[in-house]
Write a protein that holds these residues in place. Structure first.
Motif, PDB file in Angstrom:
ATOM      1  N   ALA A 161      21.423   5.064  -0.857  1.00 24.96           N
ATOM      2  CA  ALA A 161      21.336   4.125  -2.053  1.00 24.96           C
ATOM      3  C   ALA A 161      20.384   3.290  -1.972  1.00 24.96           C
ATOM      4  O   ALA A 161      19.860   2.863  -3.319  1.00 24.96           O
ATOM      5  N   ASP A 162      19.570   2.907  -0.900  1.00 26.14           N
ATOM      6  CA  ASP A 162      18.303   2.295  -0.835  1.00 26.14           C
ATOM      7  C   ASP A 162      17.334   3.163  -1.467  1.00 26.14           C
ATOM      8  O   ASP A 162      16.064   2.457  -2.022  1.00 26.14           O
ATOM      9  N   TRP A 163      17.225   4.131  -1.190  1.00 28.17           N
ATOM     10  CA  TRP A 163      16.033   5.444  -1.354  1.00 28.17           C
ATOM     11  C   TRP A 163      16.088   5.388  -3.295  1.00 28.17           C
ATOM     12  O   TRP A 163      15.163   5.237  -3.871  1.00 28.17           O
ATOM     13  N   VAL A 164      17.427   5.098  -3.727  1.00 31.27           N
ATOM     14  CA  VAL A 164      17.570   5.219  -5.078  1.00 31.27           C
ATOM     15  C   VAL A 164      16.908   3.950  -5.759  1.00 31.27           C
ATOM     16  O   VAL A 164      16.354   4.065  -6.940  1.00 31.27           O
ATOM     17  N   ARG A 165      17.196   2.848  -5.080  1.00 31.46           N
ATOM     18  CA  ARG A 165      16.731   1.604  -5.353  1.00 31.46           C
ATOM     19  C   ARG A 165      15.145   1.621  -5.565  1.00 31.46           C
ATOM     20  O   ARG A 165      14.656   1.121  -6.665  1.00 31.46           O
ATOM     21  N   ILE A 166      14.504   2.184  -4.639  1.00 32.47           N
ATOM     22  CA  ILE A 166      13.250   2.145  -4.620  1.00 32.47           C
ATOM     23  C   ILE A 166      12.587   3.125  -5.935  1.00 32.47           C
ATOM     24  O   ILE A 166      11.636   3.118  -6.697  1.00 32.47           O
ATOM     25  N   SER A 167      13.300   4.325  -6.125  1.00 37.91           N
ATOM     26  CA  SER A 167      13.174   5.224  -7.261  1.00 37.91           C
ATOM     27  C   SER A 167      13.308   4.262  -8.460  1.00 37.91           C
ATOM     28  O   SER A 167      12.403   4.878  -9.402  1.00 37.91           O
ATOM     29  N   ARG A 203      12.368  12.141 -10.067  1.00 38.24           N
ATOM     30  CA  ARG A 203      13.039  11.104  -9.202  1.00 38.24           C
ATOM     31  C   ARG A 203      13.447  11.978  -7.877  1.00 38.24           C
ATOM     32  O   ARG A 203      13.521  11.423  -6.757  1.00 38.24           O
ATOM     33  N   HIS A 204      14.036  13.310  -8.095  1.00 33.07           N
ATOM     34  CA  HIS A 204      14.620  13.931  -7.160  1.00 33.07           C
ATOM     35  C   HIS A 204      13.591  14.307  -6.158  1.00 33.07           C
ATOM     36  O   HIS A 204      14.140  14.190  -4.806  1.00 33.07           O
ATOM     37  N   PHE A 205      12.451  14.846  -6.636  1.00 36.10           N
ATOM     38  CA  PHE A 205      11.609  15.065  -5.359  1.00 36.10           C
ATOM     39  C   PHE A 205      11.196  13.856  -4.693  1.00 36.10           C
ATOM     40  O   PHE A 205      10.759  13.722  -3.310  1.00 36.10           O
ATOM     41  N   LEU A 206      11.011  12.646  -5.217  1.00 36.84           N
ATOM     42  CA  LEU A 206      10.566  11.525  -4.667  1.00 36.84           C
ATOM     43  C   LEU A 206      11.709  11.175  -3.648  1.00 36.84           C
ATOM     44  O   LEU A 206      11.212  10.326  -2.672  1.00 36.84           O
ATOM     45  N   LEU A 207      13.042  11.079  -4.114  1.00 38.95           N
ATOM     46  CA  LEU A 207      14.017  10.911  -3.031  1.00 38.95           C
ATOM     47  C   LEU A 207      14.221  11.944  -1.849  1.00 38.95           C
ATOM     48  O   LEU A 207      14.441  11.307  -0.805  1.00 38.95           O
ATOM     49  N   GLU A 208      13.753  12.974  -2.045  1.00 38.97           N
ATOM     50  CA  GLU A 208      13.591  14.153  -0.936  1.00 38.97           C
ATOM     51  C   GLU A 208      12.683  13.552  -0.004  1.00 38.97           C
ATOM     52  O   GLU A 208      12.747  13.711   1.184  1.00 38.97           O
ATOM     53  N   TRP A 209      11.394  13.132  -0.606  1.00 39.71           N
ATOM     54  CA  TRP A 209      10.484  12.589   0.404  1.00 39.71           C
ATOM     55  C   TRP A 209      10.930  11.381   1.201  1.00 39.71           C
ATOM     56  O   TRP A 209      10.496  11.166   2.170  1.00 39.71           O
ATOM     57  N   LEU A 210      11.372  10.497   0.490  1.00 38.32           N
ATOM     58  CA  LEU A 210      11.909   9.129   0.936  1.00 38.32           C
ATOM     59  C   LEU A 210      12.729   9.547   2.132  1.00 38.32           C
ATOM     60  O   LEU A 210      12.928   8.612   2.930  1.00 38.32           O
ATOM     61  N   GLU A 214       0.810  -1.307   0.112  1.00 34.91           N
ATOM     62  CA  GLU A 214      -0.060   0.059  -0.233  1.00 34.91           C
ATOM     63  C   GLU A 214       0.939   1.276  -0.095  1.00 34.91           C
ATOM     64  O   GLU A 214       0.642   2.163  -0.620  1.00 34.91           O
ATOM     65  N   ARG A 215       1.950   1.331   0.785  1.00 34.50           N
ATOM     66  CA  ARG A 215       2.963   2.224   0.765  1.00 34.50           C
ATOM     67  C   ARG A 215       3.391   2.359  -0.732  1.00 34.50           C
ATOM     68  O   ARG A 215       3.698   3.659  -0.958  1.00 34.50           O
ATOM     69  N   LEU A 216       3.778   1.270  -1.359  1.00 33.52           N
ATOM     70  CA  LEU A 216       4.536   1.563  -2.588  1.00 33.52           C
ATOM     71  C   LEU A 216       3.480   2.014  -3.598  1.00 33.52           C
ATOM     72  O   LEU A 216       3.670   2.889  -4.529  1.00 33.52           O
ATOM     73  N   ASN A 217       1.945   1.820  -3.633  1.00 33.62           N
ATOM     74  CA  ASN A 217       0.860   2.448  -4.392  1.00 33.62           C
ATOM     75  C   ASN A 217       0.928   3.890  -4.215  1.00 33.62           C
ATOM     76  O   ASN A 217       0.614   4.792  -5.160  1.00 33.62           O
ATOM     77  N   ILE A 218       1.115   4.357  -2.748  1.00 32.84           N
ATOM     78  CA  ILE A 218       1.212   5.636  -2.596  1.00 32.84           C
ATOM     79  C   ILE A 218       2.194   6.506  -3.463  1.00 32.84           C
ATOM     80  O   ILE A 218       1.975   7.497  -4.025  1.00 32.84           O
ATOM     81  N   LEU A 219       3.467   5.679  -3.443  1.00 33.87           N
ATOM     82  CA  LEU A 219       4.627   6.418  -4.127  1.00 33.87           C
ATOM     83  C   LEU A 219       4.260   6.354  -5.715  1.00 33.87           C
ATOM     84  O   LEU A 219       4.806   7.275  -6.325  1.00 33.87           O
ATOM     85  N   LYS A 220       3.746   5.224  -6.191  1.00 34.51           N
ATOM     86  CA  LYS A 220       3.446   5.265  -7.618  1.00 34.51           C
ATOM     87  C   LYS A 220       2.528   6.489  -7.943  1.00 34.51           C
ATOM     88  O   LYS A 220       2.430   7.198  -8.975  1.00 34.51           O
ATOM     89  N   ASP A 221       1.356   6.668  -7.303  1.00 34.94           N
ATOM     90  CA  ASP A 221       0.567   7.798  -7.288  1.00 34.94           C
ATOM     91  C   ASP A 221       1.380   9.227  -7.388  1.00 34.94           C
ATOM     92  O   ASP A 221       1.057  10.125  -8.171  1.00 34.94           O
ATOM     93  N   MET A 240      12.185  -0.336   2.472  1.00 35.22           N
ATOM     94  CA  MET A 240      11.726   1.322   2.828  1.00 35.22           C
ATOM     95  C   MET A 240      12.154   1.622   4.402  1.00 35.22           C
ATOM     96  O   MET A 240      11.819   2.867   4.844  1.00 35.22           O
ATOM     97  N   ALA A 241      12.570   0.714   5.265  1.00 35.04           N
ATOM     98  CA  ALA A 241      13.145   1.294   6.544  1.00 35.04           C
ATOM     99  C   ALA A 241      14.571   1.719   6.610  1.00 35.04           C
ATOM    100  O   ALA A 241      15.123   2.117   7.578  1.00 35.04           O
TER     101      ALA A 241
END
Length: 694
Positions: free
Chosen positions: A660-666, A611-618, A584-591, A654-655
């Motif tokens: 580097a792991d935030w980049v993997r999620i992006s 991607r940049h603002f996604l990483l800032e949020w992560l 469910e958290r990944l779906n929010i990131l997809k949105d 996600m924890a």
């Protein structure tokens, strides 16, 4: 209980720390601001030797003194000469394809042809273009033509779009408050008049009111306002506009223009402009930007010059007399917003962008506010600053936040926003703790200058008919709170609501918010002034407690809590703790990614900005600990998460506090990062007391 003075005491079955040989109770961990994660999910931290073998850059210490993986991919510092050389090389490369050619897919569509400085070689561009991303172009789902054409990173899905006949090509974007290019040019040249603001400043005896000899711009015409029988004289064409009953007395030959107005000229064709004469609007035609004046005395002219808005902007009320214009709007005449019982998403620097606000709206937020914009930058026409005022159609109750150091800049900015933007209220930030803002005399520095605060609030409230709200902290220095003594004055100066953040500027975010002081401020406030509390709202329990402890509070503003878990609004409305899954958290990131591609673009530049603002949020969301993993709920905002395993691999990822792991999620959402990609969080969110939001 362990004896703190005699070293660690083992308590089998409790919570292991470090190498799993030390144990502490949940109460002890919470007293040290460490989250009490359930025993079965905790894992020992790796030794220093094993970490140093994996990380070339060494180890970082977090706030608890533990060794952690560095949370940022350090960016290489380039010299100005190297940056300039790279920009020149990029301009000459095939990457810089003409936007008209890209949109149409035809090399001959550019109106500049060979003189265009951008590339027209479509084949060369496609040869070097990165591979398309998985997914569907976000504009296809909106039933719009993709404005990025062949540069879109989802180009392979364009062939699946509906036929052009079924697309609404004229459909406007669901975003508003975009900066008009013509307005931007006028701001660059300092050619915009602010009569309402200047009249208010003059009435208050403040600096900033313009003298009688002022200059405006109407399209490409330079207009001087002269006192020759109340005429508006055109410097270039030597023409003026007069009412029909006075045309006979003029020695100049008259040429009829339209209606009851005439353009006087002996040799040149009439210019198409729009004037206001004796309180009535004479509409000859549209122009780039038009200004109007009434026939008053020389001393009164600066107070009776009204700007008519740019073509396509919403209309404003035009006063028919000097007195109507100069009088400050009565409080009962102003639009009123009731904040009571509504969930308010705070304006947040960097991460509180439009796509993030859309996410919060879908999850239950009632009121949203744009990121803080600096008044001087808005008045200078900075596109990046005006982008902070953008509003999405889903934001049904939206405000813009500004900050400024002086009454004249704030008042003129308020007038500009009032005319050019669509918003429900204007918020002035007088609590921002960021050094660059404070050093310029704005933000929290105003807390030490009550007379400056008075001038700003009075000038702004007298200039706009929108509700004016103020956001403050308890004071500048710790232990020297002062807002409680000013709150009645703030209402008298013209504010309709005030948000009190329960920390001083000196504290930043290093201690818990002082909600008892917020309650005291509300008790000292007039009954008609809405008071909102702000600080450490991280669950529906926090929200309920503050509302029950002080029912007079209108509502509680949610700030960092929404950054870490934006579904906090759903929890408050449903009065439950949401044990949200990693899926469910990944779906929010997809949105968020889809909203970001709509907002920043689906081409390579837009993808990387998303991607940049996604990483800032992560860099904030990793601090969330799932409800099912905690031994004590709810989680507190000041708790530091220990190293733990999630219930699945995605939850574990996600924890992670590693960039580097935030980049993997992006990369799961936006494909592989480009070569030589770098990222460092802007606000250093690992340092819990150094977050620069607010």
């Amino acid at each position: 209980m362990p004896d703190d003075g005699g070293g660690p005491v083992e308590i089998p079955g409790k919570f292991p720390l470090n190498d799993a040989t030390e144990y502490r109770t949940a109460e002890y961990l919470m007293s040290k601001a460490i989250a009490p994660v359930n025993f079965e999910y905790l894992r020992p931290l790796p030794s220093i030797h094993s970490l140093s073998a994996e990380i070339h850059g060494g180890l970082d210490n977090d706030d608890a003194g533990r060794k952690t993986i560095p949370s940022a991919i350090v960016q290489e510092k380039k010299s100005n000469r190297k940056l300039k050389r790279e920009r020149k090389q990029e301009q000459k490369s095939t990457v810089r394809i003409c936007s008209e050619v890209a949109k149409s897919g035809k090399a001959n569509e550019c109106r500049f042809a060979d003189s265009c400085r951008y590339n027209h070689d479509i084949d060369a561009f496609l040869a070097q273009k990165p591979a398309d991303l998985e997914g569907v172009c976000p504009f296809i789902s909106l039933e719009e033509l993709c404005p990025y054409g062949i540069t879109c990173r989802f180009l392979n899905t364009h062939k699946d779009r509906p036929p052009s006949s079924n697309l609404d090509i004229s459909k406007k974007s669901s975003e508003i408050n975009a900066l008009n290019k013509d307005l931007q040019r006028l701001l660059w040249k300092n050619k915009i008049l602010f009569p309402k603001a200047d009249a208010q400043l003059k009435a208050l005896g403040l600096k900033g009111g313009k003298s009688f000899e002022v200059k405006a711009v109407i399209g490409q015409l330079d207009i001087h306002l002269e006192n020759s029988n109340g005429l508006l004289v055109d410097e270039i064409t030597d023409t003026c506009c007069l009412p029909a009953d006075e045309i006979q007395s003029s020695p100049i030959k008259a040429t009829e223009c339209s209606g009851d107005a005439f353009v006087l000229d002996e040799s040149k064709p009439p210019k198409k402009v729009k004037y206001l004469v004796d309180g009535s609007v004479e509409q000859h035609c549209s122009s780039v930007a038009t200004y109007v004046g009434t026939r008053e005395s020389k001393n009164d002219l600066p107070e009776t010059i009204l700007p008519i808005e740019l073509e396509g902007a919403s209309s404003i009320d035009i006063c028919s007399s000097k007195d109507d214009f100069c009088l400050k709007p009565h409080a009962r005449e102003k639009k009123i917003i009731d904040f009571r019982g509504k969930l308010y998403l705070a304006p947040l620097t960097t991460v509180g962008n439009l796509p993030f606000r859309r996410i919060c709206k879908t999850l239950g937020a009632d009121i949203t506010c744009g990121e803080m914009a600096v008044c001087t930058n808005l008045l200078q026409g900075h596109a990046s600053e005006w982008a902070l005022l953008r509003r999405h159609s889903s934001e049904d109750m939206f405000g813009v936040q500004i900050c400024g150091a002086y009454p004249d800049t704030v008042a003129r900015t308020v007038e500009l926003i009032d005319q050019q933007c669509n918003s429900d209220f204007i918020d002035i930030n007088m609590g921002c703790p960021i050094d660059v803002i404070v050093n310029k005399g704005a933000g929290s520095s105003l807390l030490m200058k009550p007379m400056r605060m008075k001038g700003i609030i009075q000038a702004a409230s007298g200039t706009t008919g929108l509700p004016l709200t103020i956001k403050v902290r308890t004071g500048f220095f710790e232990g020297r709170n002062r807002i409680d003594s000013l709150i009645s004055n703030i209402y008298d100066w013209g504010a309709t609501a005030i948000t009190v953040h329960g920390r001083s500027r000196q504290q930043r975010y290093s201690k818990l918010a002082d909600w008892n002081y917020i309650y005291e401020c509300k008790k000292n406030a007039p009954s008609d002034l809405q008071v909102l509390g702000n600080g450490d709202i991280f669950s529906y329990c926090d929200y309920n407690k503050h509302i029950s402890d002080c029912p007079e509070l209108s509502t509680c503003m949610v700030a960092r809590g929404a950054l870490i878990k934006p579904w906090i609004f759903t929890e408050i409305k449903e009065q439950s703790h949401w044990d949200i899954s990693s899926g469910e958290r990944l779906n929010i990131l997809k949105d968020f990614v889809n909203f970001g591609l709509e907002h920043w673009g689906s081409d390579t530049k837009g993808v990387e900005k998303t991607r940049h603002f996604l990483l800032e949020w992560l860099s904030y969301t990793y601090r969330y600990i799932p409800v099912g993993l905690l031994d004590v709920i709810p989680q507190r905002l000041n708790w530091r998460p220990p190293s733990y395993f999630g219930r699945d691999d995605l939850e574990t990822l996600m924890a992670s506090n590693s960039a580097a792991d935030w980049v993997r999620i992006s990369e799961m959402l936006l494909g592989k990062v480009p070569e030589n990609f770098t990222f460092a969080p802007k606000h250093k969110s690992n340092a819990y007391d150094r977050v620069e939001n607010g």
